[in-house]
Design an enzyme around this catalytic site. Structure first.
Site, PDB file in Angstrom:
ATOM      1  N   HIS A 105       1.607   7.031  -1.083  1.00  0.00           N
ATOM      2  CA  HIS A 105       0.509   6.111   0.052  1.00  0.00           C
ATOM      3  C   HIS A 105      -0.444   6.002  -0.911  1.00  0.00           C
ATOM      4  O   HIS A 105      -1.113   6.824  -1.318  1.00  0.00           O
ATOM      5  CB  HIS A 105       0.511   6.714   1.208  1.00  0.00           C
ATOM      6  CG  HIS A 105       0.013   5.946   2.318  1.00  0.00           C
ATOM      7  ND1 HIS A 105      -1.324   5.416   2.467  1.00  0.00           N
ATOM      8  CD2 HIS A 105       0.719   5.513   3.402  1.00  0.00           C
ATOM      9  CE1 HIS A 105      -1.303   4.550   3.315  1.00  0.00           C
ATOM     10  NE2 HIS A 105      -0.318   4.555   3.926  1.00  0.00           N
TER      11      HIS A 105
ATOM     12  N   HIS B 103       0.887  -1.262   0.037  1.00  0.00           N
ATOM     13  CA  HIS B 103      -0.002  -0.002   0.283  1.00  0.00           C
ATOM     14  C   HIS B 103       0.780   1.293  -0.089  1.00  0.00           C
ATOM     15  O   HIS B 103       0.234   2.479  -0.060  1.00  0.00           O
ATOM     16  CB  HIS B 103      -0.886   0.035   1.337  1.00  0.00           C
ATOM     17  CG  HIS B 103      -0.137   0.062   2.412  1.00  0.00           C
ATOM     18  ND1 HIS B 103       0.520  -0.832   3.023  1.00  0.00           N
ATOM     19  CD2 HIS B 103       0.062   1.219   3.255  1.00  0.00           C
ATOM     20  CE1 HIS B 103       1.126  -0.555   4.146  1.00  0.00           C
ATOM     21  NE2 HIS B 103       1.141   0.867   4.172  1.00  0.00           N
TER      22      HIS B 103
END
Length: 148
Positions: A72, A57
């Protein structure tokens, strides 16, 4: 000066639009965020350098000048434990700017009740070090901001 590229296609919306106070208040560092195009895609390296941290992620790439950029992919996506993400590189790899790092689908993140918005942050930078921040539609690999 470092030119930071958009890691994903979408709308550059600024850090204030990130639904997480750690990012929206600039606590991680200055930068911007992209509300990604929904559908399968690849997140690319925003700068050339070495992948210092790689999670499904999120990832950090550090350039030869020592500057690190965090990407992110969505908010609270660590809770997915990698599901819906496919690594296309390995921690420690050297990558060129624009090289694919992670395959993912922002619509899957959103369907799970999470925001797919992607903060892109200049780590350990002064708050006024980021200029020329893009607004509106960006393609992966387009100039996103300049780190002075």
């Amino acid at each position: 000066m470092t030119t930071v590229l958009a890691p994903v296609e979408g709308a550059a919306v600024g850090l204030a639009a990130v639904p997480d106070p750690v990012f929206s208040a600039g606590m991680v560092g200055p930068g911007t965020a992209i509300d990604p195009l929904r559908g399968p895609g690849k997140a690319v390296a925003p700068i050339a350098g070495k992948i210092m941290k790689l999670h499904p992620h999120a990832y950090v790439i550090v350039g030869d000048d020592g500057r690190g950029v965090l990407v992110h992919l969505g908010i609270d996506t660590v809770q997915l434990k990698g599901e819906g993400f496919r690594l296309l590189a390995t921690e420690g790899d050297r990558v060129r700017a624009g090289q694919a790092v992670v395959a993912w689908d922002p619509s899957d993140v959103e369907a799970g009740g999470r925001s797919p918005v992607c903060p892109v942050v200049a780590l350990d930078a002064l708050s006024d070090a980021v200029t020329g921040v893009a607004r509106g539609r960006v393609q992966a690999g387009d100039e996103l901001f300049i780190w002075e």
